[in-house]
Design a protein around this motif. Structure first.
Motif, PDB file in Angstrom:
ATOM      1  N   GLY A   5       3.247 -42.139  25.691  1.00 63.72           N
ATOM      2  CA  GLY A   5       1.832 -42.346  25.493  1.00 63.72           C
ATOM      3  C   GLY A   5       1.500 -43.795  25.223  1.00 63.72           C
ATOM      4  N   ARG A   6       0.236 -44.066  25.033  1.00 65.01           N
ATOM      5  CA  ARG A   6      -0.227 -45.431  24.893  1.00 65.01           C
ATOM      6  C   ARG A   6      -0.154 -45.895  23.442  1.00 65.01           C
ATOM      7  N   GLY A   7      -0.133 -47.239  23.313  1.00 61.43           N
ATOM      8  CA  GLY A   7      -0.331 -47.811  22.004  1.00 61.43           C
ATOM      9  C   GLY A   7       0.901 -47.999  21.158  1.00 61.43           C
ATOM     10  N   ILE A   8       2.092 -48.154  21.744  1.00 62.25           N
ATOM     11  CA  ILE A   8       3.242 -48.450  20.898  1.00 62.25           C
ATOM     12  C   ILE A   8       2.982 -49.755  20.157  1.00 62.25           C
ATOM     13  N   GLU A   9       3.534 -49.863  18.971  1.00 66.64           N
ATOM     14  CA  GLU A   9       3.236 -51.018  18.124  1.00 66.64           C
ATOM     15  C   GLU A   9       4.486 -51.779  17.701  1.00 66.64           C
ATOM     16  N   LYS A  10       5.653 -51.411  18.226  1.00 64.95           N
ATOM     17  CA  LYS A  10       6.899 -52.050  17.799  1.00 64.95           C
ATOM     18  C   LYS A  10       7.461 -52.951  18.898  1.00 64.95           C
ATOM     19  N   ALA A  11       8.014 -54.089  18.462  1.00 67.66           N
ATOM     20  CA  ALA A  11       8.700 -54.992  19.388  1.00 67.66           C
ATOM     21  C   ALA A  11       9.929 -55.574  18.706  1.00 67.66           C
ATOM     22  N   VAL A  12      10.985 -55.721  19.476  1.00 61.36           N
ATOM     23  CA  VAL A  12      12.229 -56.331  19.019  1.00 61.36           C
ATOM     24  C   VAL A  12      12.374 -57.675  19.725  1.00 61.36           C
ATOM     25  N   ILE A  13      12.605 -58.719  18.960  1.00 61.04           N
ATOM     26  CA  ILE A  13      12.805 -60.059  19.515  1.00 61.04           C
ATOM     27  C   ILE A  13      14.258 -60.455  19.289  1.00 61.04           C
ATOM     28  N   LEU A  14      14.946 -60.763  20.379  1.00 61.88           N
ATOM     29  CA  LEU A  14      16.361 -61.114  20.305  1.00 61.88           C
ATOM     30  C   LEU A  14      16.497 -62.593  19.950  1.00 61.88           C
ATOM     31  N   ILE A  37       5.420 -64.471  18.732  1.00 60.89           N
ATOM     32  CA  ILE A  37       4.918 -63.398  17.870  1.00 60.89           C
ATOM     33  C   ILE A  37       3.400 -63.284  17.975  1.00 60.89           C
ATOM     34  N   SER A  38       2.700 -64.413  18.036  1.00 60.83           N
ATOM     35  CA  SER A  38       1.251 -64.385  18.144  1.00 60.83           C
ATOM     36  C   SER A  38       0.805 -63.696  19.429  1.00 60.83           C
ATOM     37  N   ALA A  39       1.495 -63.970  20.542  1.00 59.56           N
ATOM     38  CA  ALA A  39       1.145 -63.314  21.812  1.00 59.56           C
ATOM     39  C   ALA A  39       1.382 -61.812  21.729  1.00 59.56           C
ATOM     40  N   LEU A  40       2.468 -61.394  21.083  1.00 60.48           N
ATOM     41  CA  LEU A  40       2.711 -59.966  20.891  1.00 60.48           C
ATOM     42  C   LEU A  40       1.583 -59.340  20.072  1.00 60.48           C
ATOM     43  N   ALA A  41       1.162 -60.036  19.022  1.00 59.32           N
ATOM     44  CA  ALA A  41       0.063 -59.520  18.196  1.00 59.32           C
ATOM     45  C   ALA A  41      -1.226 -59.429  19.003  1.00 59.32           C
ATOM     46  N   ASP A  42      -1.467 -60.400  19.884  1.00 60.27           N
ATOM     47  CA  ASP A  42      -2.664 -60.364  20.727  1.00 60.27           C
ATOM     48  C   ASP A  42      -2.683 -59.122  21.618  1.00 60.27           C
ATOM     49  N   SER A  43      -1.508 -58.629  21.991  1.00 60.98           N
ATOM     50  CA  SER A  43      -1.430 -57.458  22.866  1.00 60.98           C
ATOM     51  C   SER A  43      -1.546 -56.144  22.103  1.00 60.98           C
ATOM     52  N   GLY A  44      -1.492 -56.200  20.767  1.00 61.57           N
ATOM     53  CA  GLY A  44      -1.598 -54.988  19.965  1.00 61.57           C
ATOM     54  C   GLY A  44      -0.343 -54.611  19.209  1.00 61.57           C
ATOM     55  N   ILE A  45       0.722 -55.387  19.350  1.00 60.04           N
ATOM     56  CA  ILE A  45       1.947 -55.120  18.588  1.00 60.04           C
ATOM     57  C   ILE A  45       1.697 -55.473  17.124  1.00 60.04           C
ATOM     58  N   ARG A  46       2.144 -54.608  16.236  1.00 57.29           N
ATOM     59  CA  ARG A  46       1.915 -54.815  14.808  1.00 57.29           C
ATOM     60  C   ARG A  46       3.198 -54.833  13.986  1.00 57.29           C
ATOM     61  N   ASP A  47       4.313 -54.401  14.557  1.00 57.76           N
ATOM     62  CA  ASP A  47       5.559 -54.262  13.805  1.00 57.76           C
ATOM     63  C   ASP A  47       6.664 -54.936  14.612  1.00 57.76           C
ATOM     64  N   ALA A  82      13.487 -46.261  14.909  1.00 56.65           N
ATOM     65  CA  ALA A  82      13.205 -44.982  14.232  1.00 56.65           C
ATOM     66  C   ALA A  82      12.688 -43.911  15.193  1.00 56.65           C
ATOM     67  N   GLY A  83      13.314 -43.815  16.385  1.00 54.52           N
ATOM     68  CA  GLY A  83      12.959 -42.763  17.320  1.00 54.52           C
ATOM     69  C   GLY A  83      11.726 -43.023  18.155  1.00 54.52           C
ATOM     70  N   GLU A  84      11.149 -44.223  18.091  1.00 59.66           N
ATOM     71  CA  GLU A  84       9.938 -44.551  18.843  1.00 59.66           C
ATOM     72  C   GLU A  84      10.253 -45.499  19.998  1.00 59.66           C
ATOM     73  N   ASP A  85       9.353 -45.540  20.987  1.00 59.45           N
ATOM     74  CA  ASP A  85       9.438 -46.547  22.035  1.00 59.45           C
ATOM     75  C   ASP A  85       9.157 -47.923  21.432  1.00 59.45           C
ATOM     76  N   PHE A  86       9.684 -48.958  22.095  1.00 57.13           N
ATOM     77  CA  PHE A  86       9.511 -50.318  21.579  1.00 57.13           C
ATOM     78  C   PHE A  86       9.707 -51.315  22.716  1.00 57.13           C
ATOM     79  N   LEU A  87       9.158 -52.506  22.532  1.00 58.02           N
ATOM     80  CA  LEU A  87       9.377 -53.595  23.468  1.00 58.02           C
ATOM     81  C   LEU A  87      10.597 -54.400  23.038  1.00 58.02           C
ATOM     82  N   ALA A 118       0.492 -54.472  29.556  1.00 59.86           N
ATOM     83  CA  ALA A 118       0.815 -53.523  30.621  1.00 59.86           C
ATOM     84  C   ALA A 118       1.980 -52.622  30.226  1.00 59.86           C
ATOM     85  N   LEU A 119       2.973 -53.171  29.555  1.00 60.91           N
ATOM     86  CA  LEU A 119       4.098 -52.346  29.108  1.00 60.91           C
ATOM     87  C   LEU A 119       3.665 -51.366  28.018  1.00 60.91           C
ATOM     88  N   ARG A 120       2.805 -51.801  27.121  1.00 56.21           N
ATOM     89  CA  ARG A 120       2.314 -50.904  26.069  1.00 56.21           C
ATOM     90  C   ARG A 120       1.536 -49.734  26.660  1.00 56.21           C
TER      91      ARG A 120
END
Length: 273
Positions: free
Chosen positions: A3-12, A56-66, A115-120, A135-137
C-alpha cells in the motif's frame, strides 16, 4: 507491508570511500572539506553542511519520517552530529554494521528497524531526486528507481566512464526487473533494445529481502552484495521489483573531484530536517 505511504528509509553510510581520500588531480579543497575527505566518510563532507543532510531532507520532502543510518563501529561523528541537531521532520536512528562486508550485509543490519514493514534503501553518497522517492513510496510492493545513462550524463555530475561501470538493468515487457548485469561489456550494451537503464541503488524493499540477503555468498571481492540478494529474491522467492523510470539526474559524491560540482548544484537547495 503493502500500500501507499511507507515512512521508513535506510541509508547505507558504513562504507569508507578510498577514492575520496585520493587527490588524483582534483581541485584543492577548503581545510574542512579536505579533513572530512581524508576520513573517507563521504556522507559527512561539508557542502555548507554535511552532504547527508541534503539526502535526509529530500527523503523528508517525499514523506519519509523514520530514517535508519547504517554506520560502522567507529562512526561516532555521524551519531553525535544527529544527536546534537535534533531533527524535527524525521526521526534518525542507527544500526551498526560490525564489519564492512558489503551492501547486503549492511541492509541486514537494519532488520530490526524495518520491523516487518516495507522500506526504502539508498546510498549516503548520492543525492536522488525527490520524485524518485515519491514514486517508490506510491508503489504497492517492491521496486527500484531506474535511470537512463544519457540523462545521468546530461543532468548529473557523473562522467560517461564512471557510468559505464554501473549495473545494467534488464526490464521485462511488464515493467519489472528481470536481471541485473554487473559491469556490462560493449557487446552486451550493443545487444540491448531501448534505453540502457542503470541502477543507482535506490530501492523499495519488503521484509523478504532479509532472507535473500542471508543467502548471499561472498563475491569475488569478498563482500555480500545487494544485487545478488535481489537476484536471489527474484529467482528463489518469486519477488517482483517494479522498475520506476526516473527522468532526472543523481548527484554522485564518489571522489574528491566531485565535491566542487556537487556543492555548486546544491548551493540553492534548502535543507529542512
Amino acid at each position: 507491508m503493502s500500500g501507499r505511504g511507507i515512512e521508513k528509509a535506510v541509508i547505507l553510510a558504513a562504507g569508507l570511500g578510498t577514492r575520496m581520500r585520493k587527490a588524483d588531480g582534483a581541485a584543492p579543497l577548503d581545510p574542512e572539506q579536505a579533513a572530512a575527505a581524508d576520513t573517507g566518510v563521504k556522507a559527512m563532507i561539508p557542502i555548507g553542511r554535511p552532504f547527508l543532510d541534503y539526502v535526509i531532507s529530500a527523503l523528508a520532502d517525499s514523506g519519509i519520517r523514520d530514517i535508519c543510518l547504517v554506520i560502522g563501529p567507529a562512526h561516532d561523528a555521524i551519531r553525535d552530529y544527529y544527536a546534537s541537531i535534533s531533527p524535527r521532520r524525521v526521526r534518525v536512528r542507527f544500526a551498526v554494521q560490525p564489519r564492512p562486508l558489503g551492501t547486503a550485509d549492511a541492509v541486514l543490519a537494519a532488520e530490526d528497524f524495518a520491523a516487518g514493514e516495507d522500506f526504502l534503501v539508498v546510498n549516503s553518497d548520492n543525492y536522488y531526486p525527490v520524485t524518485a522517492y515519491a514514486a517508490l513510496r506510491a508503489l504497492d510492493g517492491p521496486g527500484l528507481a531506474v535511470f537512463d545513462r544519457e540523462i545521468l550524463v546530461a543532468r548529473a555530475n557523473i562522467p560517461p566512464a564512471r557510468i559505464a561501470s554501473f549495473a545494467l538493468l534488464i526490464i521485462d515487457s511488464d515493467g519489472f526487473l528481470q536481471r541485473i548485469i554487473e559491469k556490462p561489456d560493449a557487446e552486451t550494451m550493443a545487444s540491448l533494445a531501448g534505453p540502457p537503464f542503470v541502477s543507482m541503488n535506490c530501492w523499495r524493499f519488503s521484509p523478504t529481502i532479509f532472507e535473500a540477503c542471508r543467502r548471499v555468498p561472498l563475491s569475488s571481492r569478498g563482500e555480500l552484495e545487494l544485487p545478488q540478494a535481489v537476484a536471489n529474491a527474484i529467482a528463489e522467492q518469486g519477488e517482483r521489483f517494479r522498475a520506476v523510470p526516473c527522468q532526472e539526474g543523481v548527484l554522485d559524491l564518489s571522489t574528491r573531484a566531485d565535491i566542487a560540482l556537487v556543492a555548486e548544484r546544491l548551493r540553492d537547495v534548502e535543507v529542512r530536517l
